[in-house]
Motif scaffolding. Structure first.
Motif, PDB file in Angstrom:
ATOM      1  N   SER A 121      12.088 -10.678   1.582  1.00  0.00           N
ATOM      2  CA  SER A 121      12.136 -11.824   1.137  1.00  0.00           C
ATOM      3  C   SER A 121      13.679 -12.140   0.844  1.00  0.00           C
ATOM      4  CB  SER A 121      11.464 -12.334  -0.161  1.00  0.00           C
ATOM      5  OG  SER A 121       9.889 -12.234   0.000  1.00  0.00           O
ATOM      6  N   ALA A 122      14.464 -11.284   0.319  1.00  0.00           N
ATOM      7  CA  ALA A 122      15.793 -11.663   0.000  1.00  0.00           C
ATOM      8  C   ALA A 122      16.601 -11.857   1.493  1.00  0.00           C
ATOM      9  CB  ALA A 122      16.457 -10.316  -0.736  1.00  0.00           C
ATOM     10  N   ASP A 123      16.251 -11.185   2.348  1.00  0.00           N
ATOM     11  CA  ASP A 123      16.953 -11.445   3.854  1.00  0.00           C
ATOM     12  C   ASP A 123      16.584 -12.899   4.217  1.00  0.00           C
ATOM     13  OD1 ASP A 123      17.937  -8.710   3.936  1.00  0.00           O
ATOM     14  OD2 ASP A 123      15.733  -8.179   4.575  1.00  0.00           O
ATOM     15  N   MET A 124      15.446 -13.401   3.955  1.00  0.00           N
ATOM     16  CA  MET A 124      14.892 -14.871   4.125  1.00  0.00           C
ATOM     17  C   MET A 124      15.603 -15.678   3.563  1.00  0.00           C
ATOM     18  SD  MET A 124      12.898 -14.068   6.564  1.00  0.00           S
ATOM     19  CE  MET A 124      13.528 -12.271   6.849  1.00  0.00           C
ATOM     20  N   ASP A 125      15.919 -15.414   2.393  1.00  0.00           N
ATOM     21  CA  ASP A 125      16.853 -16.272   1.366  1.00  0.00           C
ATOM     22  C   ASP A 125      17.907 -16.539   1.891  1.00  0.00           C
ATOM     23  OD1 ASP A 125      14.747 -16.301  -0.437  1.00  0.00           O
ATOM     24  OD2 ASP A 125      15.639 -14.936  -2.009  1.00  0.00           O
ATOM     25  N   VAL A 126      18.872 -15.388   2.378  1.00  0.00           N
ATOM     26  CA  VAL A 126      20.080 -15.477   3.248  1.00  0.00           C
ATOM     27  C   VAL A 126      20.106 -16.169   4.409  1.00  0.00           C
ATOM     28  CG1 VAL A 126      21.785 -14.261   4.175  1.00  0.00           C
ATOM     29  CG2 VAL A 126      20.710 -13.459   2.188  1.00  0.00           C
ATOM     30  N   LEU A 127      18.870 -16.042   5.292  1.00  0.00           N
ATOM     31  CA  LEU A 127      18.624 -16.893   6.475  1.00  0.00           C
ATOM     32  C   LEU A 127      18.487 -18.436   6.142  1.00  0.00           C
ATOM     33  CD1 LEU A 127      16.430 -14.642   8.285  1.00  0.00           C
ATOM     34  CD2 LEU A 127      18.913 -15.004   8.929  1.00  0.00           C
ATOM     35  N   ALA A 128      17.677 -18.765   4.989  1.00  0.00           N
ATOM     36  CA  ALA A 128      17.436 -19.944   4.635  1.00  0.00           C
ATOM     37  C   ALA A 128      18.587 -20.845   4.100  1.00  0.00           C
ATOM     38  CB  ALA A 128      16.345 -20.064   3.626  1.00  0.00           C
ATOM     39  N   GLY A 129      19.676 -20.031   3.934  1.00  0.00           N
ATOM     40  CA  GLY A 129      21.095 -20.779   3.457  1.00  0.00           C
ATOM     41  C   GLY A 129      21.572 -21.170   4.594  1.00  0.00           C
ATOM     42  N   LEU A 130      21.180 -20.766   5.832  1.00  0.00           N
ATOM     43  CA  LEU A 130      21.964 -20.906   7.145  1.00  0.00           C
ATOM     44  C   LEU A 130      20.951 -21.672   8.161  1.00  0.00           C
ATOM     45  CD1 LEU A 130      23.064 -17.340   7.363  1.00  0.00           C
ATOM     46  CD2 LEU A 130      24.667 -19.229   6.804  1.00  0.00           C
ATOM     47  N   THR A 131      19.766 -21.605   7.953  1.00  0.00           N
ATOM     48  CA  THR A 131      19.071 -22.608   8.960  1.00  0.00           C
ATOM     49  C   THR A 131      17.647 -22.598   8.298  1.00  0.00           C
ATOM     50  OG1 THR A 131      17.683 -22.124  11.065  1.00  0.00           O
ATOM     51  CG2 THR A 131      18.186 -20.065   9.896  1.00  0.00           C
ATOM     52  N   PRO A 132      17.171 -23.778   8.630  1.00  0.00           N
ATOM     53  CA  PRO A 132      15.656 -24.373   7.850  1.00  0.00           C
ATOM     54  C   PRO A 132      14.354 -23.480   8.436  1.00  0.00           C
ATOM     55  CG  PRO A 132      16.290 -26.036   9.218  1.00  0.00           C
ATOM     56  CD  PRO A 132      17.350 -25.113   9.526  1.00  0.00           C
ATOM     57  N   HIS A 133      14.623 -22.740   9.669  1.00  0.00           N
ATOM     58  CA  HIS A 133      13.738 -22.250  10.528  1.00  0.00           C
ATOM     59  C   HIS A 133      13.129 -20.896   9.986  1.00  0.00           C
ATOM     60  CE1 HIS A 133      14.398 -25.774  12.681  1.00  0.00           C
ATOM     61  NE2 HIS A 133      15.790 -25.290  13.228  1.00  0.00           N
ATOM     62  N   VAL A 134      12.716 -20.694   8.584  1.00  0.00           N
ATOM     63  CA  VAL A 134      12.612 -19.445   8.047  1.00  0.00           C
ATOM     64  C   VAL A 134      11.326 -19.685   6.944  1.00  0.00           C
ATOM     65  CG1 VAL A 134      13.471 -17.801   6.435  1.00  0.00           C
ATOM     66  CG2 VAL A 134      14.873 -18.808   8.006  1.00  0.00           C
ATOM     67  N   PHE A 135      10.383 -18.721   7.103  1.00  0.00           N
ATOM     68  CA  PHE A 135       9.299 -18.688   5.930  1.00  0.00           C
ATOM     69  C   PHE A 135       9.775 -17.529   4.976  1.00  0.00           C
ATOM     70  CE2 PHE A 135       6.277 -20.490   9.526  1.00  0.00           C
ATOM     71  CZ  PHE A 135       6.579 -21.757   8.972  1.00  0.00           C
ATOM     72  N   GLY A 136       9.015 -17.410   3.871  1.00  0.00           N
ATOM     73  CA  GLY A 136       8.772 -16.197   3.262  1.00  0.00           C
ATOM     74  C   GLY A 136      10.176 -16.098   2.336  1.00  0.00           C
ATOM     75  N   ARG A 137      10.631 -17.217   1.721  1.00  0.00           N
ATOM     76  CA  ARG A 137      11.811 -16.677   0.886  1.00  0.00           C
ATOM     77  C   ARG A 137      11.331 -16.333  -0.524  1.00  0.00           C
ATOM     78  NH1 ARG A 137      13.304 -22.489  -0.185  1.00  0.00           N
ATOM     79  NH2 ARG A 137      11.129 -22.580   0.955  1.00  0.00           N
ATOM     80  N   SER A 138      11.977 -15.786  -1.377  1.00  0.00           N
ATOM     81  CA  SER A 138      11.666 -15.251  -2.354  1.00  0.00           C
ATOM     82  C   SER A 138      10.953 -16.517  -3.689  1.00  0.00           C
ATOM     83  CB  SER A 138      12.626 -14.545  -3.206  1.00  0.00           C
ATOM     84  OG  SER A 138      13.790 -15.422  -3.441  1.00  0.00           O
ATOM     85  N   VAL A 139      10.243 -16.009  -4.474  1.00  0.00           N
ATOM     86  CA  VAL A 139       9.939 -16.974  -5.477  1.00  0.00           C
ATOM     87  C   VAL A 139      11.059 -17.504  -5.994  1.00  0.00           C
ATOM     88  CG1 VAL A 139       8.314 -17.570  -7.445  1.00  0.00           C
ATOM     89  CG2 VAL A 139       7.500 -16.178  -5.511  1.00  0.00           C
ATOM     90  N   ALA A 140      12.023 -16.907  -6.513  1.00  0.00           N
ATOM     91  CA  ALA A 140      13.179 -17.038  -7.217  1.00  0.00           C
ATOM     92  C   ALA A 140      13.781 -18.246  -6.497  1.00  0.00           C
ATOM     93  CB  ALA A 140      14.089 -16.104  -7.538  1.00  0.00           C
ATOM     94  N   ALA A 141      13.837 -18.322  -5.071  1.00  0.00           N
ATOM     95  CA  ALA A 141      14.791 -19.362  -4.187  1.00  0.00           C
ATOM     96  C   ALA A 141      13.643 -20.407  -3.837  1.00  0.00           C
ATOM     97  CB  ALA A 141      15.033 -18.408  -3.144  1.00  0.00           C
ATOM     98  N   GLY A 142      12.549 -20.356  -4.539  1.00  0.00           N
ATOM     99  CA  GLY A 142      11.701 -21.614  -4.256  1.00  0.00           C
ATOM    100  C   GLY A 142      10.998 -21.345  -3.177  1.00  0.00           C
ATOM    101  N   GLY A 143      10.580 -20.102  -2.585  1.00  0.00           N
ATOM    102  CA  GLY A 143       9.718 -20.000  -1.320  1.00  0.00           C
ATOM    103  C   GLY A 143       8.223 -19.529  -1.983  1.00  0.00           C
ATOM    104  N   PRO A 144       7.543 -18.701  -1.145  1.00  0.00           N
ATOM    105  CA  PRO A 144       6.083 -18.313  -1.478  1.00  0.00           C
ATOM    106  C   PRO A 144       6.214 -16.698  -1.742  1.00  0.00           C
ATOM    107  CG  PRO A 144       6.092 -18.327   0.872  1.00  0.00           C
ATOM    108  CD  PRO A 144       7.510 -18.875   0.223  1.00  0.00           C
ATOM    109  N   GLY A 145       7.448 -16.044  -1.751  1.00  0.00           N
ATOM    110  CA  GLY A 145       7.389 -14.712  -1.940  1.00  0.00           C
ATOM    111  C   GLY A 145       6.927 -13.834  -0.757  1.00  0.00           C
ATOM    112  N   SER A 146       6.948 -12.472  -0.915  1.00  0.00           N
ATOM    113  CA  SER A 146       6.426 -11.480   0.164  1.00  0.00           C
ATOM    114  C   SER A 146       5.110 -11.914   0.673  1.00  0.00           C
ATOM    115  CB  SER A 146       6.519 -10.152  -0.553  1.00  0.00           C
ATOM    116  OG  SER A 146       5.664  -9.287   0.050  1.00  0.00           O
ATOM    117  N   SER A 147       4.814 -11.828   2.003  1.00  0.00           N
ATOM    118  CA  SER A 147       3.770 -11.639   2.482  1.00  0.00           C
ATOM    119  C   SER A 147       3.016 -10.518   2.014  1.00  0.00           C
ATOM    120  CB  SER A 147       3.739 -11.821   4.162  1.00  0.00           C
ATOM    121  OG  SER A 147       4.730 -11.120   4.660  1.00  0.00           O
ATOM    122  N   GLY A 148       3.430  -9.297   1.778  1.00  0.00           N
ATOM    123  CA  GLY A 148       2.740  -8.090   1.780  1.00  0.00           C
ATOM    124  C   GLY A 148       1.501  -7.983   0.936  1.00  0.00           C
TER     125      GLY A 148
END
Ligand code: NAI
Ligand code: PHE
Length: 348
Positions: A121-148
């Motif tokens: 998820s932390a990597d998804m947070d970084v990607l999401a700062g650069l493109t909107p085409h990302v799922f799975g940001r961390s909860v802290a960054a406003g996403g749904p968190g890990s899919s695990g």
């Protein structure tokens, strides 16, 4: 590099001299909606192996989305690293994510990524700062968190369905061997232990084995024992390709149900498992909980409870797949592929 034919829609391949990484995106199908599938970052023997893996994994995502009833197509990203991630400096990893984000931008929303082996998820947070085409940001960054955790819940539902199909009365007391104790496997181990399983675990990382053995009282075995150790349920949660037709001939198990994408190294292995009476939950059905979590939360606006309910229903889907396979004398993979095909061709 000579590329074999593929039934998918598009493969993008880019090499970056600065980082030494190859970037592959396979878009297998946009028939049911924009393609989606995670980003796998690891070392590959060759760029050709990375392309082949991305394509195989993208094809599995198409089947997964269709069987799970999600309005998405199948795709996958593979980043072939020049060295294991732990050996890459922060700056190199950051640059790799920047290049990956630029590639995602070029696909303009026809493909959305998410986490997979080697990314989180932390990597998804970084990607999401650069493109909107990302799922799975961390909860802290406003996403749904890990899919695990949801993937693990779905795998456990698959284990229950498989165990019932094999004629056991629940998981209690069964010997359950979990291979790979990462984001998914460690949670599956917890669920199995809670249900009274006799847990056996293995991982290439001894620290992960020790932590799970401490927490759950599991027996630890070497990684080589995974295909030879007698047990009731084998739960592969590492990378794919574990079961060749040859391995399938001798597996001392009753049920195989896990998260590892592309578990079978060759399609004939499914037939060997069928002939030997081993109940096999196809990976793209059993491991759909992560996709249900990401697409459910981020595209369909489902609540966490709705996602969990849909994920538990993987057990019912598999019960139907097992029954279809029995009725028609096919492998469970064929039965599940037929189920996906009916959705992909709009037959239901
Ligand atoms: P992860 O990278 O968190 O964990 C994988 C674990 O397997 C690590 O602990 C690693 O040390 C171990 N491992 C690798 N090779 C091994 C080997 N030969 N023997 C024993 N252990 C080995 O990955 P994650 O997210 O848990 O995924 C596991 C599998 O499930 C992958 O195949 C992934 O594609 C699949 N999957 C994951 C989903 C998710 O939501 N995370 C969703 C659907 C599928
Ligand atoms: N990589 C995971 C999978 O194989 C989770 C995921 C699903 C990531 C859907 C992106 C999109 O299912």
């Amino acid at each position: 590099m000579a590329l074999p034919e593929w039934d998918g829609e598009l493969t993008s391949v880019r090499y970056d001299r600065g980082t030494g990484a190859w970037f592959v995106i396979g878009v297998h199908s946009t028939r049911l909606g924009p393609a989606s599938g995670g980003t796998r970052a690891m070392v590959y023997p060759s760029p050709g192996d990375a392309v082949a893996d991305a394509r195989r994994l993208a094809g599995a995502m198409t089947l997964k989305m269709a069987v799970a009833g999600l309005p998405m197509g199948g795709g996958k990203s593979v980043i072939a690293l020049p060295a294991p991630r732990a050996e890459l400096g922060e700056a190199t990893w950051r640059r790799i994510l920047e290049i990956h984000a630029a590639n995602l931008e070029l696909l303009g929303g026809n493909y959305t990524t998410g986490p997979d082996v080697g990314t989180c998820s932390a990597d998804m947070d970084v990607l999401a700062g650069l493109t909107p085409h990302v799922f799975g940001r961390s909860v802290a960054a406003g996403g749904p968190g890990s899919s695990g955790p949801m993937t693990a819940l779905g795998v456990f539902a698959a284990i229950r369905a498989g165990v019932a199909e094999a004629g056991f009365d629940g998981v209690d007391g069964l010997r359950v061997l979990v291979q790979g104790l990462g984001a998914v496997g460690a949670d599956v181990a917890r669920l199995a232990a809670d249900a009274g399983a006799k847990l056996i675990v293995t991982d290439v990382d001894p620290a992960r084995c020790a932590a799970v053995a401490d927490e759950l009282g599991a027996e630890v075995v070497g990684t080589g024992a995974v295909t030879t150790r007698e047990c009731d349920v084998l739960v592969p949660c590492a990378t794919g390709g574990l079961i060749t037709a040859e391995v399938a001939e001798t597996l001392p198990i009753a049920v195989v149900a896990g998260a590892a994408n592309n578990l079978l190294a060759d399609p004939y292995a499914a037939e060997v498992l069928r002939r030997r009476g081993i109940v096999h939950a196809p990976d793209f059905v059993a491991n759909a909980g992560g996709a249900i979590h990401l697409v459910g939360r981020e595209v369909l606006g489902w609540s966490a409870d709705a996602v969990a309910d849909r994920t538990r229903a993987i057990g019912d889907t598999l019960t139907g797949v097992f029954a279809d396979a029995r009725t028609h004398g096919t492998t469970t993979v064929t039965a599940a592929q037929d189920l996906a095909a009916r959705t992909l061709t709009g037959e239901h």
